[in-house]
Motif scaffolding. Structure first.
Motif, PDB file in Angstrom:
ATOM      1  N   ALA A 641       5.764   0.492  -0.174  1.00 54.16           N
ATOM      2  CA  ALA A 641       4.498  -0.234  -0.298  1.00 54.16           C
ATOM      3  C   ALA A 641       4.035  -0.272  -1.747  1.00 54.16           C
ATOM      4  O   ALA A 641       3.760  -1.331  -2.306  1.00 54.16           O
ATOM      5  CB  ALA A 641       3.437   0.417   0.586  1.00 54.16           C
ATOM      6  N   SER A 642       3.974   0.898  -2.387  1.00 49.86           N
ATOM      7  CA  SER A 642       3.440   0.951  -3.750  1.00 49.86           C
ATOM      8  C   SER A 642       4.379   0.311  -4.770  1.00 49.86           C
ATOM      9  O   SER A 642       3.928  -0.214  -5.792  1.00 49.86           O
ATOM     10  CB  SER A 642       3.158   2.404  -4.142  1.00 49.86           C
ATOM     11  N   TYR A 651       3.525  -3.804  -6.672  1.00 49.36           N
ATOM     12  CA  TYR A 651       2.310  -3.940  -5.851  1.00 49.36           C
ATOM     13  C   TYR A 651       1.291  -2.879  -6.258  1.00 49.36           C
ATOM     14  O   TYR A 651       0.118  -3.179  -6.485  1.00 49.36           O
ATOM     15  CB  TYR A 651       2.685  -3.808  -4.375  1.00 49.36           C
ATOM     16  N   CYS A 653      -0.500   1.293  -6.135  1.00 49.37           N
ATOM     17  CA  CYS A 653      -1.417   2.003  -5.230  1.00 49.37           C
ATOM     18  C   CYS A 653      -2.826   1.431  -5.277  1.00 49.37           C
ATOM     19  O   CYS A 653      -3.543   1.432  -4.257  1.00 49.37           O
ATOM     20  CB  CYS A 653      -1.447   3.488  -5.605  1.00 49.37           C
ATOM     21  N   LEU A 656      -2.951  -1.520  -3.066  1.00 45.08           N
ATOM     22  CA  LEU A 656      -2.875  -1.047  -1.686  1.00 45.08           C
ATOM     23  C   LEU A 656      -4.229  -0.506  -1.231  1.00 45.08           C
ATOM     24  O   LEU A 656      -4.683  -0.775  -0.099  1.00 45.08           O
ATOM     25  CB  LEU A 656      -1.794   0.029  -1.584  1.00 45.08           C
ATOM     26  N   THR A 659      -6.680  -3.394  -0.675  1.00 46.61           N
ATOM     27  CA  THR A 659      -6.387  -4.100   0.569  1.00 46.61           C
ATOM     28  C   THR A 659      -6.844  -3.278   1.774  1.00 46.61           C
ATOM     29  O   THR A 659      -7.383  -3.831   2.756  1.00 46.61           O
ATOM     30  CB  THR A 659      -4.884  -4.386   0.672  1.00 46.61           C
ATOM     31  N   LEU A 676      -2.192  -5.054   6.007  1.00 42.92           N
ATOM     32  CA  LEU A 676      -1.568  -4.415   4.855  1.00 42.92           C
ATOM     33  C   LEU A 676      -0.136  -4.928   4.648  1.00 42.92           C
ATOM     34  O   LEU A 676       0.277  -5.267   3.526  1.00 42.92           O
ATOM     35  CB  LEU A 676      -1.553  -2.900   5.044  1.00 42.92           C
ATOM     36  N   ILE A 680       1.435  -7.222   1.459  1.00 42.62           N
ATOM     37  CA  ILE A 680       2.588  -6.765   0.672  1.00 42.62           C
ATOM     38  C   ILE A 680       3.680  -7.825   0.653  1.00 42.62           C
ATOM     39  O   ILE A 680       4.259  -8.138  -0.401  1.00 42.62           O
ATOM     40  CB  ILE A 680       3.118  -5.435   1.238  1.00 42.62           C
TER      41      ILE A 680
END
Length: 703
Positions: A641-642, A651, A653, A656, A659, A676, A680
């Motif tokens: 994710a990060s 992307y 933290c 994230l 969002t 989420l 992404i």
């Protein structure tokens, strides 16, 4: 170099045996080319050289006085009285002719000579015959008074009563080896001895066209003799004897020779290349009517004063029905006397075609070397490149022939070499195509096998994916009816299987265990290590109330069998569902995000964070504590994710967290997870995910 492909008993060598045999046969054919139809091809190519680049006739050193239809109409049919020929010779000499060549065989007495009249008119008194002029003597007197050369025709077989030349070469210097190679005649036809003795010289007029080698070959005249031997006596050809006479009757004629025969003939200061037997390969120029003049006009005095001074004059027959006509390499149908003019011009300019004795050996060497080069190179090339190489080689051979002709009038037979190389190339190309087809079929078989193997692997990976995903708990089903907390999770591997995992399970009625991990690497090895890591984490966490001790034991078990030296980042927490107390241990993993009262923060993992599991070994992991408040949302995530990327940036933290904060209006944790994930994926903008994506959401409500 891979020599095995050329060995006769290797697999590649079998494909070269046929081309080698064809090359050997081609060499034999080239060596005996004169006995094959290829001789016509060679002659046609040499003729083509001359058509493209004929000899430039910038000067006209010779002129032909023609006994043509105008002369026949005025003076009657041939043969004319010798008195008329005497008058013609006298006029030419008086007009300044340099040398006069009579391209006529005057072998019989004149019909009005005294001897012939005695036979035809036996009743005519002898005293009357004696008072009549003798035409032959008159012509002999005219010949003696001018630099004249009479014609001689060589005969291969001895004839009874044959005459031999009266004026052979007085000084001819030639090596014995070259003399033995000269063309020889057993006997000859000459003019009357009276005329032959009166003339200053005699010259050969034989010029046989090439023998027919195919129906299309019309007997083209390409060569004439320069010097021959008649009954052991050397004799020049008519035009060369005229040149010698113009230099003086004692001009030296020498032959430059080698081991195979003559190479050049030299007359005074003039030199001309010849064949070993003394023949001249004529270099023809375009015919012209400028150097033709009717004998009738000469006898009538109808010519300009500057017509004859300093020029060679040939007297010959051109009228239809009497003339001998020849075909030249240029395709022209000319009177035979024109060939003498061409030969004389060639001597004066020093230009003649050259085909030395070493030229056939050079052609054979080019054939063999080119063939061997093709045999070595063609099998290693693709068919289209092989064809280009062959065409380039043929172009170079043919172009070399044209350059040799243009540069030195050398006759190089590139057409025969190219034609004889064609079967060798066709055999090689056939072998190449067969081998290429065999490779294509093998490639199709291998491709089909690889597809089947890929399908099996894909099926196995799909099964592994289903098994891996089946190892993960479904929070929605595991905690049905639970009101103290709510859980949602998702995992999307970057490949068929991945190295991320999450877990959530109840230790007892009050305690909930949460875990998330990320194995180094991707694919099947990481998925296997992930399954082991998840299982050990769950088992040892259930057995130990001390989270730090549980992770130390997990690391110890993982290090026991870790041949690939993989490691795992992990975050493990135990939540007291009644009080909200949260014990957690971080092993090199990203700190979870905490959403409280609309504000985003992160759990403090600085104090108890350690390296990833299996990174150092025997690390003393310790647990930290915090207390969740009712309404808190905790987000556990992996670097899928990060570190999601669009090719230019990550992307991150912060995005994230933003969002997550923006999902406050969502009704369920599952909907928040989808928001989420979708954000992404939009950020990645179609860029393939480089790592597994795992998200775990916990919402604490308390009792």
């Amino acid at each position: 170099m891979n020599w095995r492909g050329f060995l006769p008993f290797s697999r590649g060598g079998h494909s070269r045996l046929l081309p080698l045999g064809l090359l050997l046969l081609a060499g034999l054919l080239l060596g005996y080319l004169e006995e094959t139809p290829l001789a016509s091809l060679r002659n046609a190519q040499f003729d083509h050289y001359q058509r493209l680049m004929p000899r430039q006739r910038n000067s006209e050193p010779a002129i032909v006085v023609a006994i043509d239809s105008a002369g026949i109409e005025k003076y009657g049919p041939w043969p004319w009285p010798r008195t008329l020929l005497a008058q013609l010779v006298e006029r030419l000499h008086a007009a300044g002719a340099k040398a006069i060549g009579v391209d006529l065989l005057l072998a019989e007495p004149d019909q009005y000579s005294r001897d012939m009249l005695a036979k035809r008119l036996p009743d005519l008194p002898a005293s009357g015959r004696e008072r009549l002029p003798d035409p032959d003597r008159m012509l002999a007197a005219a010949l003696a008074g001018a630099p004249t050369v009479l014609a001689v025709s060589g005969i291969a077989q001895p004839l009874p009563g044959a005459r031999f030349p009266n004026k052979p070469l007085p000084d001819f210097r030639v090596a014995p080896a070259a003399e033995s190679a000269l063309t020889r005649y057993a006997s000859s036809l000459t003019s009357l001895p009276l005329l032959a003795r009166a003339a200053h010289g005699e010259g050969l007029i034989n010029a046989a066209p090439d023998r027919l080698t195919s129906p299309r070959d019309r007997g083209v005249l390409r060569r004439v003799p320069s010097v021959v031997v008649i009954d052991f006596v050397p004799l020049l050809s008519l035009p060369l004897e005229m040149a010698r006479q113009s230099l003086g009757q004692h001009a030296v004629v020498a032959a430059e020779s080698g081991a195979q025969g003559m190479e050049r003939i030299r007359i005074g200061g003039h030199s001309l290349p010849v064949q070993p037997n003394g023949e001249i390969l004529l270099y023809f120029g375009r015919p012209s009517s400028h150097y033709y003049l009717s004998a009738a006009d000469v006898l009538a005095g109808n010519f300009l004063p500057d017509t004859f001074p300093g020029r060679f004059v040939f007297i010959g027959i051109t009228t239809t029905g009497l003339q001998d006509r020849v075909i030249t390499p240029l395709g022209d149908n000319l009177p035979g006397v024109d060939i003498h003019v061409q030969a004389l011009e060639s001597l004066l300019s020093g230009e003649a075609l050259q085909r030395p004795v070493w030229m056939p050996r050079l052609e054979l060497a080019v054939l063999v070397l080119s063939g061997l080069l093709l045999i070595f190179v063609i099998p290693s090339l693709q068919p289209r490149y092989a064809a280009l190489v062959f065409l380039a080689g043929i172009g170079a051979i043919l172009g070399g022939g044209y350059l040799a002709f243009r540069g030195g009038l050398y006759l190089f037979d590139g057409a025969s070499v190219a034609l004889l190389l064609s079967p060798v190339f066709i055999a090689l190309l056939s072998s190449t195509l067969i081998a290429a087809d065999r490779r294509r079929q093998q490639a199709e078989t291998d491709l089909q096998a690889s597809r089947e193997a890929a399908a099996r692997v894909a099926g196995e990976l799909d099964a592994a994916r289903r098994i891996q995903m089946g190892l993960l708990p479904d929070p929605g089903r595991a905690f049905v009816g639970e009101t103290r907390f709510e859980l949602a999770a998702l995992l999307e591997p970057a490949r068929a299987v991945g190295g991320d995992y999450y877990d959530c399970f109840a230790l007892d009625e009050r305690r909930l265990c949460l875990a998330i991990g990320d194995v180094s690497g991707k694919g099947l090895p990481a998925s296997l290590f992930m399954a082991v890591s998840k299982t050990l984490t769950g088992a040892l966490t259930r057995r130990n109330r001390d989270l730090g001790q549980a992770l130390r034991e997990v690391e110890s078990e993982l290090n026991r069998e870790n041949p690939e030296f993989l490691f795992v980042t992990a975050f493990v927490a135990v939540l007291d569902a009644d009080s909200g107390d949260l014990d957690y241990v971080c092993a090199g993993h990203d700190a979870p995000l905490l959403l409280r009262d609309g504000r985003i923060g992160r759990l403090d993992t600085q104090a108890n964070s350690g390296p990833p599991l299996c990174a150092l070994g025997d690390y003393p992991y310790g647990a930290a504590q915090t207390r969740l408040q009712a309404g808190d949302i905790l987000l556990l995530f992996t670097d899928g994710a990060s570190e999601a990327s669009n090719g230019d940036a990550f992307y991150g933290c912060d995005r994230l967290a933003a969002t997550l904060a923006a999902t406050a209006g969502e009704q369920s944790l599952a909907a928040r997870l989808e928001t989420l994930r979708d954000d992404i994926r939009r950020f990645e903008a179609g860029t393939p995910a480089h790592d597994d994506l795992t998200l775990l959401l916990l919402k604490f409500s308390g009792r």
